[in-house]
Motif scaffolding. Structure first.
Motif, PDB file in Angstrom:
ATOM      1  N   ALA A  25     -24.338  -0.295  31.097  1.00 47.99           N
ATOM      2  CA  ALA A  25     -22.961  -0.009  30.691  1.00 47.99           C
ATOM      3  C   ALA A  25     -22.367  -1.215  29.975  1.00 47.99           C
ATOM      4  O   ALA A  25     -22.685  -2.353  30.299  1.00 47.99           O
ATOM      5  N   SER A  26     -21.505  -0.928  28.992  1.00 45.39           N
ATOM      6  CA  SER A  26     -20.849  -2.020  28.256  1.00 45.39           C
ATOM      7  C   SER A  26     -19.347  -2.066  28.483  1.00 45.39           C
ATOM      8  O   SER A  26     -18.679  -2.990  28.027  1.00 45.39           O
ATOM      9  N   THR A  27     -18.806  -1.039  29.149  1.00 44.30           N
ATOM     10  CA  THR A  27     -17.357  -1.032  29.434  1.00 44.30           C
ATOM     11  C   THR A  27     -17.137  -0.624  30.895  1.00 44.30           C
ATOM     12  O   THR A  27     -17.989   0.065  31.481  1.00 44.30           O
ATOM     13  N   PRO A  28     -15.987  -1.010  31.471  1.00 46.03           N
ATOM     14  CA  PRO A  28     -15.693  -0.612  32.850  1.00 46.03           C
ATOM     15  C   PRO A  28     -15.686   0.911  33.024  1.00 46.03           C
ATOM     16  O   PRO A  28     -16.130   1.418  34.061  1.00 46.03           O
ATOM     17  N   ALA A  29     -15.242   1.641  31.987  1.00 44.19           N
ATOM     18  CA  ALA A  29     -15.218   3.116  32.084  1.00 44.19           C
ATOM     19  C   ALA A  29     -16.634   3.667  32.191  1.00 44.19           C
ATOM     20  O   ALA A  29     -16.883   4.616  32.952  1.00 44.19           O
ATOM     21  N   GLU A  30     -17.551   3.057  31.442  1.00 40.65           N
ATOM     22  CA  GLU A  30     -18.953   3.491  31.538  1.00 40.65           C
ATOM     23  C   GLU A  30     -19.521   3.189  32.928  1.00 40.65           C
ATOM     24  O   GLU A  30     -20.272   3.995  33.481  1.00 40.65           O
ATOM     25  N   ARG A  32     -17.894   3.146  35.660  1.00 42.53           N
ATOM     26  CA  ARG A  32     -17.330   4.156  36.535  1.00 42.53           C
ATOM     27  C   ARG A  32     -18.091   5.479  36.399  1.00 42.53           C
ATOM     28  O   ARG A  32     -18.469   6.109  37.395  1.00 42.53           O
ATOM     29  N   ASP A  33     -18.308   5.909  35.129  1.00 41.02           N
ATOM     30  CA  ASP A  33     -18.996   7.178  34.873  1.00 41.02           C
ATOM     31  C   ASP A  33     -20.394   7.205  35.484  1.00 41.02           C
ATOM     32  O   ASP A  33     -20.784   8.187  36.108  1.00 41.02           O
ATOM     33  N   ILE A  34     -21.119   6.113  35.283  1.00 43.69           N
ATOM     34  CA  ILE A  34     -22.496   6.073  35.800  1.00 43.69           C
ATOM     35  C   ILE A  34     -22.465   6.121  37.328  1.00 43.69           C
ATOM     36  O   ILE A  34     -23.232   6.850  37.947  1.00 43.69           O
ATOM     37  N   ALA A  35     -21.521   5.362  37.913  1.00 42.36           N
ATOM     38  CA  ALA A  35     -21.415   5.343  39.373  1.00 42.36           C
ATOM     39  C   ALA A  35     -21.083   6.734  39.905  1.00 42.36           C
ATOM     40  O   ALA A  35     -21.642   7.169  40.919  1.00 42.36           O
ATOM     41  N   SER A  36     -20.210   7.444  39.209  1.00 40.64           N
ATOM     42  CA  SER A  36     -19.869   8.769  39.742  1.00 40.64           C
ATOM     43  C   SER A  36     -20.979   9.783  39.512  1.00 40.64           C
ATOM     44  O   SER A  36     -21.200  10.662  40.340  1.00 40.64           O
ATOM     45  N   GLN A  37     -21.715   9.625  38.405  1.00 40.06           N
ATOM     46  CA  GLN A  37     -22.896  10.491  38.219  1.00 40.06           C
ATOM     47  C   GLN A  37     -23.924  10.276  39.322  1.00 40.06           C
ATOM     48  O   GLN A  37     -24.527  11.220  39.809  1.00 40.06           O
ATOM     49  N   LEU A  38     -24.127   8.987  39.668  1.00 35.56           N
ATOM     50  CA  LEU A  38     -25.112   8.691  40.711  1.00 35.56           C
ATOM     51  C   LEU A  38     -24.610   9.213  42.059  1.00 35.56           C
ATOM     52  O   LEU A  38     -25.395   9.596  42.914  1.00 35.56           O
ATOM     53  N   GLY A  39     -23.291   9.172  42.226  1.00 37.96           N
ATOM     54  CA  GLY A  39     -22.673   9.768  43.406  1.00 37.96           C
ATOM     55  C   GLY A  39     -23.020   9.112  44.724  1.00 37.96           C
ATOM     56  O   GLY A  39     -23.081   9.781  45.753  1.00 37.96           O
ATOM     57  N   ARG A  40     -23.275   7.830  44.690  1.00 31.60           N
ATOM     58  CA  ARG A  40     -23.575   7.112  45.934  1.00 31.60           C
ATOM     59  C   ARG A  40     -23.313   5.629  45.727  1.00 31.60           C
ATOM     60  O   ARG A  40     -22.820   5.224  44.684  1.00 31.60           O
ATOM     61  N   ASP A  63     -19.111   0.729  46.698  1.00 30.33           N
ATOM     62  CA  ASP A  63     -19.233   1.939  47.518  1.00 30.33           C
ATOM     63  C   ASP A  63     -18.848   3.200  46.763  1.00 30.33           C
ATOM     64  O   ASP A  63     -19.289   4.285  47.096  1.00 30.33           O
ATOM     65  N   ASN A  64     -17.974   3.040  45.757  1.00 32.09           N
ATOM     66  CA  ASN A  64     -17.459   4.230  45.067  1.00 32.09           C
ATOM     67  C   ASN A  64     -17.132   3.897  43.616  1.00 32.09           C
ATOM     68  O   ASN A  64     -17.079   2.718  43.239  1.00 32.09           O
ATOM     69  N   PRO A  65     -16.902   4.922  42.779  1.00 33.59           N
ATOM     70  CA  PRO A  65     -16.649   4.689  41.349  1.00 33.59           C
ATOM     71  C   PRO A  65     -15.450   3.775  41.073  1.00 33.59           C
ATOM     72  O   PRO A  65     -15.463   3.006  40.114  1.00 33.59           O
ATOM     73  N   ASN A  66     -14.418   3.840  41.915  1.00 35.16           N
ATOM     74  CA  ASN A  66     -13.251   2.960  41.733  1.00 35.16           C
ATOM     75  C   ASN A  66     -13.634   1.495  41.843  1.00 35.16           C
ATOM     76  O   ASN A  66     -13.303   0.681  40.976  1.00 35.16           O
ATOM     77  N   ASP A  67     -14.328   1.181  42.935  1.00 32.98           N
ATOM     78  CA  ASP A  67     -14.777  -0.201  43.133  1.00 32.98           C
ATOM     79  C   ASP A  67     -15.717  -0.620  42.007  1.00 32.98           C
ATOM     80  O   ASP A  67     -15.667  -1.757  41.535  1.00 32.98           O
ATOM     81  N   ALA A  68     -16.571   0.327  41.594  1.00 31.98           N
ATOM     82  CA  ALA A  68     -17.530   0.015  40.525  1.00 31.98           C
ATOM     83  C   ALA A  68     -16.783  -0.376  39.255  1.00 31.98           C
ATOM     84  O   ALA A  68     -17.121  -1.368  38.599  1.00 31.98           O
ATOM     85  N   GLU A  69     -15.753   0.378  38.922  1.00 35.60           N
ATOM     86  CA  GLU A  69     -14.978   0.086  37.716  1.00 35.60           C
ATOM     87  C   GLU A  69     -14.309  -1.289  37.825  1.00 35.60           C
ATOM     88  O   GLU A  69     -14.300  -2.062  36.862  1.00 35.60           O
ATOM     89  N   GLU A  70     -13.763  -1.595  39.016  1.00 36.99           N
ATOM     90  CA  GLU A  70     -13.126  -2.908  39.221  1.00 36.99           C
ATOM     91  C   GLU A  70     -14.129  -4.050  39.017  1.00 36.99           C
ATOM     92  O   GLU A  70     -13.815  -5.064  38.376  1.00 36.99           O
ATOM     93  N   ASN A  92     -22.435  -9.304  28.737  1.00 32.43           N
ATOM     94  CA  ASN A  92     -21.996  -8.263  27.803  1.00 32.43           C
ATOM     95  C   ASN A  92     -22.358  -6.860  28.278  1.00 32.43           C
ATOM     96  O   ASN A  92     -21.829  -5.880  27.776  1.00 32.43           O
ATOM     97  N   LYS A  93     -23.325  -6.804  29.190  1.00 34.47           N
ATOM     98  CA  LYS A  93     -23.819  -5.511  29.674  1.00 34.47           C
ATOM     99  C   LYS A  93     -24.067  -5.588  31.163  1.00 34.47           C
ATOM    100  O   LYS A  93     -24.418  -6.640  31.688  1.00 34.47           O
ATOM    101  N   LEU A  94     -23.918  -4.441  31.817  1.00 38.78           N
ATOM    102  CA  LEU A  94     -24.214  -4.365  33.240  1.00 38.78           C
ATOM    103  C   LEU A  94     -25.214  -3.248  33.478  1.00 38.78           C
ATOM    104  O   LEU A  94     -25.181  -2.230  32.791  1.00 38.78           O
ATOM    105  N   LEU A  95     -26.095  -3.454  34.444  1.00 41.96           N
ATOM    106  CA  LEU A  95     -26.941  -2.358  34.898  1.00 41.96           C
ATOM    107  C   LEU A  95     -26.276  -1.780  36.139  1.00 41.96           C
ATOM    108  O   LEU A  95     -25.953  -2.512  37.071  1.00 41.96           O
ATOM    109  N   VAL A  96     -26.035  -0.473  36.099  1.00 40.87           N
ATOM    110  CA  VAL A  96     -25.447   0.205  37.253  1.00 40.87           C
ATOM    111  C   VAL A  96     -26.521   1.138  37.801  1.00 40.87           C
ATOM    112  O   VAL A  96     -26.985   2.035  37.095  1.00 40.87           O
TER     113      VAL A  96
END
Ligand code: GDP
Ligand code: MN
Length: 386
Positions: A25-30, A32-40, A63-70, A92-96
């Motif tokens: 992911a390159s943005t906090p929104a991404e 979040r999206d990846i974290a919620s897709q993974l759902g865990r 633990d959750n998409p909110n924390d992931a985005e933060e 510049n990039k994160l692996l989620v």
């Protein structure tokens, strides 16, 4: 060529090494999206070309998409100090990816042992930590297998190295195919380093790659057009990137200030030694190669001078197929267009050296007869200026 963990994990997956599910992911929104897709629960890891990211604060659990985005907001664009690379690196990039339930952390790597002329598979049950520290304090905790290239990695050899490492016997049969797939990936990608630290044995009893560090032999790139996309110029030295784009053999050296240009790798390395012996610090290795024409010389000089630390430049040219007058013309042309503010010393020898020296007389470039004299002169002039 170093590649990122998320890229290395794509390769591992192709070769059958189990890896956690995830995406870059390159943005906090991404994030979040990846974290919620993974759902865990997820682990979020800064993608930089360095190990020791955990210690640097670039590996976090969410633990959750909110924390992931933060965490995404906190890490993306941030520059952290990575002791292993001994430098500040920007994320510049994160692996989620899905977090794994770690029971045991194993160190596994394959690299070249030049002295033995073999690839070596290294296994230690003291994974997760600094392997250099383990090697220093508890060398008996590391097992090595020197791989016979004709045999590859048969089951019995993989089993042997796991036994030698005092690996938990309950997991040996599950781990053998992982080691074999890792070796296949190492060979198939022309890697010079394939390191998984940690290879995780999960609480559920599965074996999965928690991390991946991969270095690919640059000389093999011609047969791997698919790896071109792995280049991350943001991670590479900008001057080296520009030099390579121009087809110039250039390596930038940390902390140096005397630019070095020569023809032939051996001569350039010897020149670096001489500069060091004369009390200078080489800023680069640049080999203009054989038969270099004026244009290539100008281009090389431009690259070396683009390093702001450079206080002087030494040319050491031994003419064989490279002609001294061609080199002299190139330097004179380059100096005319480049607004050079630092002294330049030139040693020309061999083919058409006398003609070259004649051309240089009309300039303020400093000639030298021998390499030692050239090294002493450039050090004196470079450090006297300013
Ligand atoms: P490195 O520090 O650059 O080598 O990065 P790693 O990917 O190896 O992560 C460092 C450490 O973070 C690992 O040794 C683990 O202890 C921890 N870690 C990484 N991924 C996970 C995960 O999915 N779950 C848990 N619990 N810990 C993790
Ligand atoms: Mn690691």
């Amino acid at each position: 060529m170093k590649i990122h963990e998320f890229q290395a994990k794509q390769l591992l997956k192709q070769y059958g090494v189990p890896v956690p599910e995830g995406q870059a992911a390159s943005t906090p929104a991404e994030v979040r999206d990846i974290a919620s897709q993974l759902g865990r629960k997820v682990v979020i890891k800064g993608q930089v070309h360095s190990g020791g990211r955990g210690k640097a604060g670039a590996v976090k659990l969410a633990d959750n998409p909110n924390d992931a985005e933060e965490i995404g907001k906190a890490l993306l664009g941030k520059t952290l100090f990575f002791a292993q690379a001994n430098s500040d690196l920007k994320i510049n990039k994160l692996l989620v990816e899905e977090a794994v339930n770690i029971d045991k952390e194993i160190y596994v790597a394959i690299t070249q042992d030049r002295a033995r002329q073999r690839d070596v598979l290294i296994v230690s049950t003291k994974g997760g930590m600094d392997i250099e520290e383990v090697a220093h304090n508890n060398p008996a905790d590391i097992a090595n297998l020197y791989i016979d290239p004709l045999l590859g990695l048969p089951d019995y050899a993989a089993r042997q190295v796991l036994f030698d490492a005092n690996f938990d016997v309950a997991f040996i049969n599950k781990t053998i195919p992982v080691l074999k797939a890792l070796y296949a990936a190492y060979v198939g990608t022309d890697a010079t380093l394939a390191e998984i630290n940690p290879l995780v044995i999960t609480k559920e009893g599965t074996v999965i790659a928690g991390d991946a560090k991969w270095d690919i032999d640059e000389n093999s790139m011609f047969r791997h057009p698919e790896f071109a996309a792995f280049h991350d110029t943001a991670e590479e030295d900008p001057i080296e990137t520009e030099a390579h784009r121009r087809g110039i053999q250039y390596v930038r050296l940390e902390g140096g200030d005397i630019g070095i240009i020569g023809n032939g790798a051996g001569l350039v390395m010897t020149t670096m030694d001489e500069v060091k012996r004369a009390g200078g610090k080489p800023a680069d290795f640049l080999d203009i190669g054989g038969g270099a024409k004026a244009e290539a010389v100008t281009s090389s000089l431009e690259v070396v001078l683009s390093d702001p630390n450079v206080k002087g430049v030494l040319f050491n040219i031994f003419g064989g197929i490279t002609r001294g007058d061609e080199v002299a013309k190139g330097i004179i042309a380059g100096v005319a267009t480049l607004d050079v503010k630092v002294p330049i010393v030139i040693r020309l020898a061999g083919t058409r050296a006398a003609e070259g020296a004649e051309l240089l007389k009309t300039t303020n470039l400093v000639p030298a007869e021998t390499m030692q004299e050239a090294a002493a002169k450039i050090v004196e002039l470079a450090y006297a200026a300013k």
